[in-house]
Design an enzyme around this catalytic site. Structure first.
Site, short mmCIF file in Angstrom:
data_model
loop_
_atom_site.label_atom_id
_atom_site.label_comp_id
_atom_site.label_asym_id
_atom_site.label_seq_id
_atom_site.Cartn_x
_atom_site.Cartn_y
_atom_site.Cartn_z
N GLY A 1 72.85 25.77 50.03
CA GLY A 1 73.39 25.02 48.90
C GLY A 1 74.89 25.19 48.83
N SER A 2 75.52 24.38 47.98
CA SER A 2 76.96 24.48 47.78
C SER A 2 77.29 23.89 46.42
CB SER A 2 77.73 23.73 48.88
OG SER A 2 77.42 22.35 48.84
N ASP B 1 76.18 23.12 31.92
CA ASP B 1 75.97 22.33 33.15
C ASP B 1 74.49 22.27 33.48
OD1 ASP B 1 76.71 20.73 35.23
OD2 ASP B 1 77.31 22.36 36.57
N VAL C 1 76.12 28.77 49.16
CA VAL C 1 75.01 29.69 48.95
C VAL C 1 74.26 29.85 50.27
CG1 VAL C 1 72.95 30.18 47.57
CG2 VAL C 1 74.82 28.85 46.58
#
Length: 794
Positions: free
Chosen positions: A441-442, A557, A448
């Site tokens: 992930g990013s 978020d 990540v």
């Protein structure tokens, strides 16, 4: 026509004397005081100034050499608008403190997508639509407010449609002003004759009688102020306090004062009695319904910001008073069913100069002479012990909370707190991730990676970049906060690394990845009960962040990318408590709003206070996506089938109609109005979900996305609705009309510019866009940006 009315002030919160000086330069207007010290100037301009002009309308302009307007006072209203001036969505009128003090007061007028609202402490106390002679058209969203020669108006559809209209006698000169008293007035003529006022009942003004003052009207509609039963007026003040001197009013934890009411064993309630109500109760949703008074009081007791409750016997509804107390008012009729209770503290504050010491103070010198040597000796021993302990701990590197002074500083290398997450060495995490080989992930903070610790447990390692110096300082604080938070629906922080320039966070590994990949991907379709469990788990996690922690945490978020799934599709929220880690290099992304566009609540646009209700709005948007199985901006054919090419999570339609882009929250609202709930559900679930099941989640979602934060339920209530413990709320359509505005804007803009494969659409006007740009529907009024560009870490 001279009226001598002040309609605008450049620097209302920093006044200067008559000896001050205003200068016009190529850069704009600047103001200095009599000593030459700078006090105010216009914002940076795109070109050099050639002229200063005051128009007949009262608009102060700065023009360039081609007579193009560079700056105008109409775009920066204070407490007044005039004919020819618009007050668009996102701008406010703020009252003055008094008639002689133009500084910003406590009242404001805000234009929402459905109405014009008067607010105090972010609580609504009057709406323009409440005026009995107002004409309303709820089919269109409001875009701006204006006055002209014939009346007061709220306009929509680029100014071509009147949403709310108040007709007044024809006049060539007219101003609309938010008075320091909290009333909104419209005046006309050089004599400034008042021809409209709202609210006309002064008892509806939140602070008309001071704190807890009881307001009642006489025959002449003049307010009469007194105190409720069991309360009396403080000398030299309009505020009311308990008559029993052994009790005092509670202080909110949001106050700068110390809250002496933190010890719940010292808290009591003072009853206001029947026939007394609070101004905000008719504009807010109860935090709980179908409960008894004891539950209502316990809710307030557990919330340090709660200062009192109102309990409605007929419905079992509980209304809470938070942060600041205004006036109360006498009521008749059905409103008399509410019973108010004010949180009080047992034990009064000292009120006189001798502090009730009596003659004991005279004996202090003798006692002090005896005890002082012993006290000094024990203090020296204690200080010596702590000095020895600190030096020893510093040598062993166990507790050292110094902050770095530069990004390359290694002062945090020895940071460690027993009982909190493990502090890893950088080499340990480098080995665990096979030199950061498998990226999973990013996001805005970095990437990540999947890793395996020596005990064979899987972890997700987030490698944070571009923190900046302030971010490094916040790093330790954030570790201390989120490291102590444990909940089954929150991703657990297992450890961290603070070594040299490296900053890494180590989380438990979630084997099913993020919700967006499962919901929008090409894998097996999520069954309805799995979706319900995911929604419920997410709601429980947010409820814990908002009300279960010692310090309230607002996520800011909430989106499918930040909801991770474990075995049996157990939902866990990630990336909570990390917003402070953003450094100056990234802060430009959040100049006006923080989070991911498409999930942002309207209050980001109106510069209102951000609260836990902001997360509630985002959760509502996520819940609609869980119901539909695709993103809120998708493609619809004539048969309402969906095919979202950008996510891969849609499904093709065999119907022949031409596809068109649709803003799904508006489609869900329309289907709710028509009772066609199965049209909202993921069509891949056909035959495996009932209309009643879909209706429940759609209604919860629509309640969560009310435009006014006060109308949204809190997350504890959302959990109760999803668990069927409390009745599901009925969405208020007047607070959902803004979705029609966003929907039309999305459709209009999307026909001009392609999505370019990005994830999220920005449906709010840019903060720096011109008013004419906002109102014209120009494509420049909207920003298209992917979630990865603005979101936090994944």
């Amino acid at each position: 026509m001279a009226s001598n009315a002040i309609t605008w002030s450049a620097n209302r919160d920093a006044p200067i004397s008559n000896s001050g000086k205003m200068s016009l330069t190529l850069d704009g207007i600047s103001i200095t005081d009599q000593d030459g010290a700078f006090r105010w100037s216009t914002a940076p301009l795109k070109a050099s100034v050639s002229a200063l002009q005051l128009t007949e309308m009262g608009n102060l302009l700065l023009l360039d050499q081609f007579n193009v307007t560079l700056w105008e006072s109409f775009r920066y209203p204070t407490d007044t608008i005039v004919i020819g001036q618009n007050l668009p969505l996102g701008l406010l009128l703020s009252s003055a403190v008094s008639s002689g003090d133009l500084s910003t007061g406590n009242y404001r007028l805000a234009v929402s997508a459905s109405d014009a609202l008067l607010q105090w402490q972010n609580l609504t106390y009057w709406k323009l639509s409440m005026y009995t002679k107002a004409y309303t058209n709820s089919n269109y969203a409001v875009e701006y407010m204006a006055i002209n020669q014939t009346g007061l108006y709220l306009f929509g559809h680029n100014g071509s449609v009147v949403v709310i209209q108040v007709n007044l006698s024809p006049s060539e000169f007219r101003i609309a002003k938010l008075d320091y008293s909290g009333q909104f007035n419209v005046f006309s003529g050089s004599s400034l004759k008042r021809e409209f006022v709202g609210p006309d009942d002064k008892c509806q003004i939140p602070f008309i009688c001071g704190r807890l003052g009881l307001c009642s009207d006489d025959a002449a509609s003049n307010p009469i102020c007194s105190c409720p039963p069991n309360f009396h007026v403080i000398s030299n003040s309009a505020d009311c306090v308990p008559s029993d001197g052994s009790y005092s009013l509670s202080v909110s934890c949001s106050s700068t004062d110390n809250n002496s009411g933190s010890n719940t064993s010292l808290v009591s309630y003072s009853r206001l009695g029947y026939g007394i109500d609070y101004f905000a109760n008719d504009f807010t949703m109860p935090v709980k319904s179908g409960v008894n008074l004891s539950v209502c009081e316990d809710l307030c007791l557990a919330d340090c910001s709660c200062l009192g409750v109102f309990f409605e016997n007929s419905s079992g509804s509980c209304f809470v008073l938070q942060n600041e107390l205004g006036s109360v008012m006498s009521t008749t009729g059905s409103d008399g069913d509410r019973l108010g209770f004010i949180k009080t503290l047992v034990g009064s504050s000292p009120t006189n100069g001798n502090n009730n010491f009596n003659g004991q103070a005279l004996r202090f010198p003798i006692v002090g002479l005896v005890l002082l040597p012993f006290t000094g000796f024990f203090l020296l021993v204690a200080l010596g012990f702590f000095w020895w302990r600190r030096s020893r701990i510093s040598k062993t590197g166990k507790v050292k909370l110094s902050y770095p002074t530069s990004p390359s500083s290694g002062e945090l290398d020895s940071f460690s707190i027993p009982g909190l997450p493990v502090r890893f060495e950088y080499t340990e995490l480098k080995d665990a991730t096979d030199n950061f080989n498998t990226q999973i992930g990013s996001g805005g903070f970095g990437a990540v990676y999947k890793g395996t610790l020596p005990d064979k447990s899987l972890v997700a390692v987030k490698k944070i970049t571009n923190l900046g110096i302030q971010g490094m300082k916040d790093f330790c604080t954030e570790i201390a906060i989120i490291g102590n938070i444990h909940h089954v629906n929150l991703v657990k922080l297992r450890g961290f690394c603070a070594q040299g320039r490296e900053r890494l966070l180590v989380y438990e590994y979630m084997n099913r990845g993020s919700l967006d990949r499962t919901l929008f991907g090409n894998g097996p379709v999520l069954e309805w009960q799995e979706r319900v469990e995911i929604a419920l788990g997410t709601a429980r996690g947010l409820a814990y962040l908002h009300s279960g922690c010692q310090q309230k945490i607002i996520h800011c978020d909430v989106k499918p990318e930040n909801i991770l799934l474990h075995d049996q599709f157990q939902a866990k929220i990630s990336d909570f408590g990390l917003s402070k880690l953003l450094g100056p290099e990234q802060s430009g992304l959040f100049t006006t709003m923080r989070g991911t566009r498409g999930y942002l609540a309207p209050e980001w646009l109106t510069s209102s206070a951000i609260s836990d209700k902001t997360d509630v709005y985002s959760f509502g948007m996520v819940l609609l996506e869980i119901v539909s199985g695709r993103k809120n901006c998708s493609i619809r054919t004539q048969s309402h089938s969906i095919d979202d090419d950008t996510s891969g999570g849609g499904y093709s339609s065999s119907s022949s109609g031409p596809p068109q882009l649709v803003y799904f929250p508006l489609f869900a609202l329309e289907m709710h109005e028509q009772g066609k709930y199965l049209e909202v559900a993921d069509l891949r679930l056909e035959g495996r979900v009932t209309s009643e099941e879909v209706e429940k989640l759609v209604r919860v979602a629509l309640c969560c996305v009310h435009e006014e934060p006060a109308l949204r339920p809190n997350m504890v209530s959302v959990v109760g609705m999803l668990e069927c413990e409390i009745p599901v709320g009925q969405p208020r359509l007047e607070s959902l009309n803004f979705l029609r505005f966003y929907g039309r804007r999305f459709t209009e803009a999307s026909t001009i510019e392609e999505n370019d494969g990005q994830d999220d659409f920005m449906l709010y006007p840019r903060a720096n866009a011109s008013v004419s740009s906002k109102m014209s529907g120009s494509p420049t009024s909207f920003s298209y940006i992917s979630s990865q560009q603005v979101s936090g870490p994944r």
